[in-house]
Design an enzyme around this catalytic site. Structure first.
Site: not given
Ligand code: PGA
Length: 248
Positions: A10-12, A95, A97, A165, A171, A211, A232-233
């Site tokens: 997930n590049w966000k 998600h 977010e 999640e 994050g 994470s 994500g990251g």
């Molecule tokens: P993260 O994000 O790996 O940076 O914690 C995961 C996500 O939000 O899908």
């Protein structure tokens, strides 16, 4: 249990057409022998260029959101046909977010999930508890309520990918332990069994997200109920390939 593992990035709101194509170009040879399904969910505007960059590889390009209406006056939204035109198969829905910052509710998650399914694509539907909820001992209650509303009216739950999640792990560098993630995902599977049927629940792909990285992916993926990850990251760098190759 014949569930094919599924690792999705997930590049966000990160990357450009140039940096994204460069990363995909570098990832392609590194992930080509993966035993799992691989996808990168990129910002909508990058879908055409990243689809081109991923051509001829096993990396599928997915989206991060989709509106439930087929078209119309919904400024800033993207519909199913727009995604399908580029061969998108996966769409992240709900998600945390989007829930936290953009007013996404279980009701809109439900509408989006059903619209993605109706369009013949696969929703990666995200659920998870906050730190207050976990510390308050109501994780299972929160997840049950999310599953009940988010999946209401879904005909074939086996076509939905669930991403568990925990909000406190996204994050933050603070991952759920292997045991915590396994225990919670086993609970999610049991709940899906109650809402639909135990046999269907056995077929549903459930990812862990929060994470997840090159260092902790092996332990998480070794858990019997964890079928993959939403990354994500670590999906913004070559570490993503290490995660995809967690079993090598
Ligand atoms: P993260 O994000 O790996 O940076 O914690 C995961 C996500 O939000 O899908």
């Amino acid at each position: 249990m014949n569930r094919k593992p599924f690792i999705a990035g997930n590049w966000k709101m990160n990357m450009t057409a140039e940096s994204g194509a460069k990363l995909i170009g570098e990832l392609k040879p590194l992930v080509k022998d993966a035993d799992c399904d691989v996808a990168l969910c990129v910002p909508a505007i990058l879908i055409p260029a990243m689809t081109e960059a991923a051509k001829g590889s096993n990396i599928k390009i997915g989206a991060q959101n989709m509106h439930w209406e087929p078209k119309g006056a919904y400024t800033g939204e993207i519909d199913a046909d727009m995604l399908k035109e580029y061969g998108v198969e996966y769409v992240i829905i709900g998600h945390s977010e989007r829930r936290q910052y953009f007013g996404e509710t279980d009701e809109t998650v439900n509408k989006r999930t059903k619209a993605v399914l109706a369009a013949g694509m696969t929703p990666i539907m995200c659920i998870g508890e906050t730190l207050t909820e976990r510390e308050g001992g109501i994780t299972e209650k929160v997840l049950s309520a999310q599953l009940e509303t988010d999946l209401a009216g879904v005909e074939d739950v086996t076509k939905v990918v669930i991403a568990y999640e925990p909000v406190w792990a996204i994050g933050t560098g603070r991952t759920a332990t292997d045991e915590q993630a396994q225990e919670t995902i086993a609970f999610i599977r049991k709940k899906i069994g109650e809402l639909f049927c135990p046999k269907c629940a056995e077929k549903v792909i459930i990812q862990y997200g929060g994470s997840m990285n090159a260092g902790n992916c092996k332990g998480l993926m070794a858990q019997p109920d964890i079928d993959g990850g939403l990354i994500g990251g670590a999906s913004l760098k070559l570490d993503f390939a290490t995660i995809v190759n967690y079993n090598k």
